[in-house]
Write an enzyme that holds these catalytic residues in place. Structure first.
Site, PDB file in Angstrom:
ATOM      1  N   HIS A   1     -18.185  52.989  32.991  1.00  0.00           N
ATOM      2  CA  HIS A   1     -16.794  53.397  33.167  1.00  0.00           C
ATOM      3  C   HIS A   1     -16.327  54.116  31.903  1.00  0.00           C
ATOM      4  O   HIS A   1     -16.850  53.861  30.803  1.00  0.00           O
ATOM      5  CB  HIS A   1     -15.904  52.176  33.392  1.00  0.00           C
ATOM      6  CG  HIS A   1     -16.052  51.553  34.742  1.00  0.00           C
ATOM      7  ND1 HIS A   1     -15.016  50.925  35.373  1.00  0.00           N
ATOM      8  CD2 HIS A   1     -17.115  51.460  35.585  1.00  0.00           C
ATOM      9  CE1 HIS A   1     -15.410  50.468  36.541  1.00  0.00           C
ATOM     10  NE2 HIS A   1     -16.700  50.776  36.693  1.00  0.00           N
TER      11      HIS A   1
ATOM     12  N   GLU B   1     -13.723  53.776  30.041  1.00  0.00           N
ATOM     13  CA  GLU B   1     -13.236  52.909  28.973  1.00  0.00           C
ATOM     14  C   GLU B   1     -14.378  52.249  28.208  1.00  0.00           C
ATOM     15  O   GLU B   1     -14.326  52.154  26.978  1.00  0.00           O
ATOM     16  CB  GLU B   1     -12.330  51.804  29.551  1.00  0.00           C
ATOM     17  CG  GLU B   1     -11.100  52.322  30.247  1.00  0.00           C
ATOM     18  CD  GLU B   1     -11.266  52.474  31.755  1.00  0.00           C
ATOM     19  OE1 GLU B   1     -10.303  52.211  32.490  1.00  0.00           O
ATOM     20  OE2 GLU B   1     -12.365  52.871  32.203  1.00  0.00           O
TER      21      GLU B   1
ATOM     22  N   CYS C   1      -9.688  48.825  35.589  1.00  0.00           N
ATOM     23  CA  CYS C   1     -10.182  47.811  36.517  1.00  0.00           C
ATOM     24  C   CYS C   1     -10.302  46.477  35.762  1.00  0.00           C
ATOM     25  O   CYS C   1     -10.117  46.429  34.541  1.00  0.00           O
ATOM     26  CB  CYS C   1     -11.540  48.242  37.069  1.00  0.00           C
ATOM     27  SG  CYS C   1     -12.873  48.141  35.844  1.00  0.00           S
TER      28      CYS C   1
ATOM     29  N   CYS D   1     -12.793  46.650  32.720  1.00  0.00           N
ATOM     30  CA  CYS D   1     -12.306  47.452  31.596  1.00  0.00           C
ATOM     31  C   CYS D   1     -11.083  46.811  30.936  1.00  0.00           C
ATOM     32  O   CYS D   1     -10.957  46.838  29.711  1.00  0.00           O
ATOM     33  CB  CYS D   1     -12.014  48.870  32.055  1.00  0.00           C
ATOM     34  SG  CYS D   1     -13.532  49.733  32.536  1.00  0.00           S
TER      35      CYS D   1
END
Length: 150
Positions: free
Chosen positions: A52, A54, A82, A85
């Site tokens: 992801h 992040e 999410c 993260c």
């Protein structure tokens, strides 16, 4: 701090994800007015659920700082993080989180659940939602509209 300047940089990262057919989420991490971490989604291309935006940016920022703590750092993400993260942001001791669009299907900063705002953790992250909301939302909508046409 001019949050629009850094959110524009996060949007550039999101556009990189869009260009490789990834969900267009981008992230930058700022320390002392300079970007020390960048990331965009790479889950599909790298075949790795951890890739992801992040997480990639946090890894880069930790390498820059030489520490797992990002206490005086600010993270800018085009979409509400999410659960994974949000947890990483909290664990990295990031000072503040700025995000653009809400994530009504997987958001963990108020949409579905609120990891960042949950009391009881030993660290609190300041949260600033809806920074450049329209620009971030349009990018996501465009991606999914294109995906539905394919």
């Amino acid at each position: 701090m001019d949050s629009a300047i850094f959110m524009k940089e996060a949007l550039k990262e999101a556009e990189k994800a869009f260009a490789i057919n990834e969900v267009p989420i981008g992230c930058v991490i700022v320390y002392d007015g300079q970007i020390i971490g960048r990331g965009h989604n790479r889950r599909t291309i790298d075949k790795n659920s951890l890739k992801h935006a992040e997480i990639i940016a946090i890894n880069e920022a930790c390498a820059f700082m030489g520490d797992w703590r990002l206490e005086d750092c600010h993270i800018f993400v085009t979409v509400e993080p999410c659960p994974m993260c949000a947890g990483a942001i909290l664990q990295a001791r990031v000072k503040s989180l700025y995000f653009g669009a809400w994530n009504k299907k997987a958001g963990a900063c108020g949409s579905v659940i609120d990891i960042i705002g949950t009391s009881g953790f030993n660290h609190r992250v300041e949260m600033y939602p809806e920074v450049m909301h329209d620009e971030c939302s349009v990018l996501m909508s465009s991606f999914f509209a294109q995906l539905r046409k394919a």
